[in-house]
Design a protein around this motif. Structure first.
Motif, PDB file in Angstrom:
ATOM      1  N   ASP A 291       2.642  23.866  27.788  1.00 26.84           N
ATOM      2  CA  ASP A 291       2.623  23.672  26.335  1.00 26.84           C
ATOM      3  C   ASP A 291       1.179  23.601  25.849  1.00 26.84           C
ATOM      4  O   ASP A 291       0.628  22.521  25.650  1.00 26.84           O
ATOM      5  CB  ASP A 291       3.392  22.389  25.983  1.00 26.84           C
ATOM      6  N   ARG A 292       0.563  24.759  25.686  1.00 25.49           N
ATOM      7  CA  ARG A 292      -0.793  24.810  25.144  1.00 25.49           C
ATOM      8  C   ARG A 292      -0.775  25.735  23.934  1.00 25.49           C
ATOM      9  O   ARG A 292      -0.510  26.934  24.068  1.00 25.49           O
ATOM     10  CB  ARG A 292      -1.765  25.323  26.204  1.00 25.49           C
ATOM     11  N   PRO A 293      -1.056  25.233  22.740  1.00 28.89           N
ATOM     12  CA  PRO A 293      -0.860  26.027  21.524  1.00 28.89           C
ATOM     13  C   PRO A 293      -1.890  27.131  21.316  1.00 28.89           C
ATOM     14  O   PRO A 293      -1.621  28.084  20.598  1.00 28.89           O
ATOM     15  CB  PRO A 293      -0.945  24.990  20.399  1.00 28.89           C
ATOM     16  N   ASP A 294      -3.088  27.028  21.940  1.00 30.20           N
ATOM     17  CA  ASP A 294      -4.170  27.956  21.594  1.00 30.20           C
ATOM     18  C   ASP A 294      -4.351  29.091  22.597  1.00 30.20           C
ATOM     19  O   ASP A 294      -5.424  29.710  22.649  1.00 30.20           O
ATOM     20  CB  ASP A 294      -5.490  27.197  21.429  1.00 30.20           C
ATOM     21  N   VAL A 295      -3.316  29.391  23.394  1.00 30.30           N
ATOM     22  CA  VAL A 295      -3.412  30.538  24.307  1.00 30.30           C
ATOM     23  C   VAL A 295      -3.482  31.819  23.472  1.00 30.30           C
ATOM     24  O   VAL A 295      -2.601  32.086  22.656  1.00 30.30           O
ATOM     25  CB  VAL A 295      -2.200  30.595  25.268  1.00 30.30           C
ATOM     26  N   LYS A 296      -4.537  32.588  23.677  1.00 32.24           N
ATOM     27  CA  LYS A 296      -4.769  33.781  22.851  1.00 32.24           C
ATOM     28  C   LYS A 296      -4.096  35.019  23.420  1.00 32.24           C
ATOM     29  O   LYS A 296      -3.642  35.900  22.683  1.00 32.24           O
ATOM     30  CB  LYS A 296      -6.287  34.035  22.753  1.00 32.24           C
ATOM     31  N   VAL A 297      -4.042  35.100  24.743  1.00 32.27           N
ATOM     32  CA  VAL A 297      -3.489  36.310  25.360  1.00 32.27           C
ATOM     33  C   VAL A 297      -2.730  35.960  26.631  1.00 32.27           C
ATOM     34  O   VAL A 297      -3.164  35.118  27.420  1.00 32.27           O
ATOM     35  CB  VAL A 297      -4.606  37.346  25.654  1.00 32.27           C
ATOM     36  N   VAL A 298      -1.566  36.579  26.793  1.00 31.71           N
ATOM     37  CA  VAL A 298      -0.805  36.539  28.049  1.00 31.71           C
ATOM     38  C   VAL A 298      -0.765  37.962  28.583  1.00 31.71           C
ATOM     39  O   VAL A 298      -0.316  38.881  27.892  1.00 31.71           O
ATOM     40  CB  VAL A 298       0.623  36.001  27.840  1.00 31.71           C
ATOM     41  N   ILE A 299      -1.266  38.137  29.794  1.00 34.16           N
ATOM     42  CA  ILE A 299      -1.320  39.474  30.393  1.00 34.16           C
ATOM     43  C   ILE A 299      -0.357  39.542  31.571  1.00 34.16           C
ATOM     44  O   ILE A 299      -0.365  38.671  32.446  1.00 34.16           O
ATOM     45  CB  ILE A 299      -2.754  39.797  30.879  1.00 34.16           C
ATOM     46  N   HIS A 300       0.477  40.564  31.588  1.00 34.55           N
ATOM     47  CA  HIS A 300       1.298  40.852  32.765  1.00 34.55           C
ATOM     48  C   HIS A 300       0.589  41.948  33.561  1.00 34.55           C
ATOM     49  O   HIS A 300       0.593  43.106  33.158  1.00 34.55           O
ATOM     50  CB  HIS A 300       2.707  41.289  32.358  1.00 34.55           C
ATOM     51  N   TYR A 301      -0.034  41.537  34.654  1.00 31.82           N
ATOM     52  CA  TYR A 301      -0.752  42.498  35.496  1.00 31.82           C
ATOM     53  C   TYR A 301       0.252  43.370  36.255  1.00 31.82           C
ATOM     54  O   TYR A 301      -0.027  44.514  36.581  1.00 31.82           O
ATOM     55  CB  TYR A 301      -1.650  41.738  36.482  1.00 31.82           C
ATOM     56  N   ASN A 302       1.400  42.788  36.536  1.00 29.39           N
ATOM     57  CA  ASN A 302       2.517  43.526  37.150  1.00 29.39           C
ATOM     58  C   ASN A 302       3.720  43.475  36.226  1.00 29.39           C
ATOM     59  O   ASN A 302       3.826  42.580  35.387  1.00 29.39           O
ATOM     60  CB  ASN A 302       2.883  42.921  38.512  1.00 29.39           C
ATOM     61  N   ILE A 303       4.638  44.407  36.391  1.00 29.63           N
ATOM     62  CA  ILE A 303       5.832  44.452  35.557  1.00 29.63           C
ATOM     63  C   ILE A 303       6.669  43.187  35.793  1.00 29.63           C
ATOM     64  O   ILE A 303       6.933  42.825  36.938  1.00 29.63           O
ATOM     65  CB  ILE A 303       6.664  45.712  35.883  1.00 29.63           C
ATOM     66  N   PRO A 304       7.071  42.473  34.728  1.00 27.71           N
ATOM     67  CA  PRO A 304       7.880  41.253  34.907  1.00 27.71           C
ATOM     68  C   PRO A 304       9.256  41.572  35.465  1.00 27.71           C
ATOM     69  O   PRO A 304       9.661  42.743  35.555  1.00 27.71           O
ATOM     70  CB  PRO A 304       7.962  40.681  33.490  1.00 27.71           C
ATOM     71  N   SER A 305       9.999  40.526  35.838  1.00 29.01           N
ATOM     72  CA  SER A 305      11.269  40.743  36.527  1.00 29.01           C
ATOM     73  C   SER A 305      12.438  41.029  35.590  1.00 29.01           C
ATOM     74  O   SER A 305      13.459  41.568  36.009  1.00 29.01           O
ATOM     75  CB  SER A 305      11.602  39.522  37.396  1.00 29.01           C
ATOM     76  N   SER A 306      12.313  40.662  34.303  1.00 29.79           N
ATOM     77  CA  SER A 306      13.397  40.924  33.347  1.00 29.79           C
ATOM     78  C   SER A 306      12.841  40.781  31.933  1.00 29.79           C
ATOM     79  O   SER A 306      11.761  40.212  31.734  1.00 29.79           O
ATOM     80  CB  SER A 306      14.553  39.936  33.547  1.00 29.79           C
TER      81      SER A 306
END
Length: 627
Positions: A291-306
């Motif tokens: 629970d961190r409100p200021d995350v600017k970017v989430v990167i999936h380096y690999n394809i997620p599972s679903s």
């Protein structure tokens, strides 16, 4: 009585609720069974915490992770709100004390894992409590069609048996229609009210970026974005590799995966939360409760599972409503590898039956026999004996576990123990002869009591921190002391414990569930197909694709994803070319490239498009005119 807004202001410091929060709270206050489907970051916990503070009695919260429970309790404690959970390994006397405190100590919350609720003793104690309502967090774990199915969640129908008239609120961030039906029927809800908030996030931009050099892309991204970030990867090994790469290139990062000790996880998490290492490279073990409100970017380096996992993980960006990004780095090789891994790891019904029979054979259990004790189980050893693929066997075991054919406890990790085998005087003589180990041995004696009388649980990582060496070196020294017969050292075991829940009947056992198992295997194929389709579909807005998947009608185009931006660019370049030709009357492609700030390749594509649409024409001198 305080109103929900008064409670919100007093404990959380907010003047207004987010969309649907107040309606959900009022439903619970009116003793209605309630299902709340709120996207990640939608403020689910407030929906049960505020009514619990208003209503008489104790709210029993079912939550899947100890780390998540601890976070919630610490958060409530910081607000001066009293909450309890039952620590692992608590004796029956300790449990009795906890329930006495709950009844007479003005506590408002009891947090329990779903496994704890299966205890008959705990069930009897729950019957004696004045319970205001039950809150089921991460309720999608109930459904075998969900992305995080937990068999113990499927047994939560017991709650209505324990307290038939006590209302239930089920909360989740991701659930399809099929999963919502399972939540309703499993919990035996009475005319539940469903609150379903749109998954549309106007501040979150979804980007699927094709790249043959993903490491270079990571450098590009983090050169531009200096804010907190999460990079999701597919394996424990990759968390370390990518983190090392980022650190070597001047970025501050840490790695996080399920194989770390509790202390190592805490160190990595605190480093991320305090911006000492603002980039977290993690497997999906870094998930619930983040629970961190200021995350600017989430990167999936690999394809997620679903798609469900993707939405939940991507939704950890931009919770503060600032513009943020969910970026997936991929290429053709990635997609082929994902499909190949899926196909090679998904079993057939025949393979499930074969592996099930081999499990009985492995432990020499005769037909018709039921052994009620657990067996120490190491999946690698089992697969080596029968020359079976590990990934596929792991999935088979999960299916057998989920359908109640076996019980596989992955959380039975035995902690390391040690005991001194010699007396104090003999130990002093050994220390005199081995001066380099004096500090190490003295640290052990200060940290742990009773080492001469019995086996004591130890933590190699903690010892290493105090001595100033790595946990690997700690293990080496402990092994040396063991060989010298100074201590008896038993290193932690990560083996699982396997229980057979039925007498050995081989195929007959599987046949009872074969229809549902076949449906599940088909559903898994459908899920991977939907995921790949989402990644490859570059003609429909990403947000529209996701919203349609979760059954939202008339979804909005986001105008910020890679698909929308590409369409805007096409329109913009084409209109600029037309304006330029109109202004110059006649112009060559070379002149257009010199004037417009776009790549030559892109301009040529738009010229061909305008020619095909007969909006322009080309002369014999390769110049362009308006039609």
């Amino acid at each position: 009585m305080n109103s929900p807004v008064d409670i919100l202001k007093r404990y959380w410091g907010f003047d207004t609720f987010r969309t649907q929060q107040l309606e959900i709270i009022e439903s619970v206050l009116n003793d209605k069974d309630t299902i709340a489907l709120l996207p990640t970051g939608g403020g689910k916990s407030i929906c049960y915490q505020i009514p619990a503070l208003i209503k008489e009695g104790i709210c029993v919260v079912v939550s899947p992770l100890i780390a998540l429970i601890n976070d919630q309790i610490n958060s409530l404690d910081a607000k001066g709100i009293k909450a309890f959970h039952i620590p692992a390994g608590s004796s029956q006397d300790e449990v009795v004390r906890i329930f006495d405190n709950l009844k007479f100590g003005n506590y408002k919350f009891l947090y329990l894992s779903p496994e704890r609720i299966q205890s008959k003793f705990i069930q009897e104690k729950i019957k004696q409590l004045p319970i205001s309502f039950f809150a089921i967090d991460e309720a999608h774990c109930i459904s075998e069609w969900g992305h995080d199915f937990r068999p113990s969640y499927a047994e939560l129908s017991i709650l209505k048996e324990l307290k038939n008239d006590t209302p239930i609120i089920a909360l989740t961030a991701t659930a399809t229609k099929k999963v919502l039906v399972d939540i309703d029927s499993t919990l035996q809800l009475k005319e539940p009210i469903l609150f379903k908030k749109s998954f549309y996030k106007p501040n979150l931009s979804y980007r699927i970026l094709k790249s043959e050099d993903k490491l270079y892309r990571l450098k590009e991204i983090f050169t531009k974005i200096k804010s907190p970030a999460i990079v999701y990867v597919s394996s424990r090994k990759k968390t370390v590799e990518i983190s090392n790469f980022l650190n070597a290139n001047g970025f501050k990062s840490a790695s996080y995966h399920a194989g770390l000790s509790a202390i190592e996880k805490e160190v990595a998490y605190k480093g991320w939360m305090t911006n000492r290492t603002p980039i977290m490279v993690a497997t999906n073990a870094f998930g619930m409760g983040i629970d961190r409100p200021d995350v600017k970017v989430v990167i999936h380096y690999n394809i997620p599972s679903s798609i469900e996992n993707y939405v939940q993980e991507a939704g950890r960006a931009g919770r503060n409503s600032d513009n943020s990004y969910a970026i997936t780095l991929t290429n053709e090789s990635d997609i082929k590898l994902t499909l190949n891994l899926f196909e090679s790891s998904q079993p057939t019904l025949k393979e499930i039956k074969f592996t099930h029979a081999k499990l009985y054979q492995y432990y020499q259990i005769a037909k018709g026999e039921l052994v009620e004790t657990g067996f120490d189980f190491n999946i690698l050893e089992f697969c080596n004996v029968y020359n079976l693929p590990t990934r596929k066997v792991f999935n088979i075991l999960q299916i057998l576990n989920n359908f109640g054919i076996i019980e596989l406890n992955h959380f039975s990790q035995k902690k390391s123990t040690l005991q001194f085998l010699i007396h104090h005087n003999q130990l002093n003589s050994y220390k005199s002869a081995n001066g380099k180990k004096i500090k190490f041995i003295d640290t052990l004696l200060r940290m742990y009591g009773g080492l001469f009388e019995q086996e004591v649980q130890i933590n190699e990582f903690t010892i290493g921190k105090l001595v100033g060496i790595t946990s690997t070196r700690v293990i080496d020294i402990l092994n040396e002391l063991h060989i010298d017969q100074i201590i008896n050292y038993k290193k932690s075991s990560k083996n699982s414990t396997l229980y057979f829940l039925h007498p050995r009947e081989d195929d007959l056992t599987i046949n009872r569930s074969s229809k549902k198992i076949t449906q599940l295997l088909s559903y898994k194929h459908e899920k991977i197909k939907n995921l790949i389709q989402f990644i490859e579909n570059d003609t429909v807005c990403r947000s529209v694709q996701l919203l349609s998947y979760f059954g939202e009608e008339n979804p909005k185009v986001c105008n910020t994803c890679d698909v929308c931006l590409r369409k805007e660019k096409i329109i913009d370049v084409s209109s600029q070319i037309l304006n330029l030709i109109k202004e110059r009357t006649e112009i060559s492609s070379r002149e257009i490239c010199q004037i417009l700030n776009y790549k030559e390749r892109d301009i040529l594509i738009h010229l061909r498009k305008l020619l095909a649409e007969e909006k322009i024409k080309v002369t014999n001198y390769n110049t362009y005119l308006l039609v």
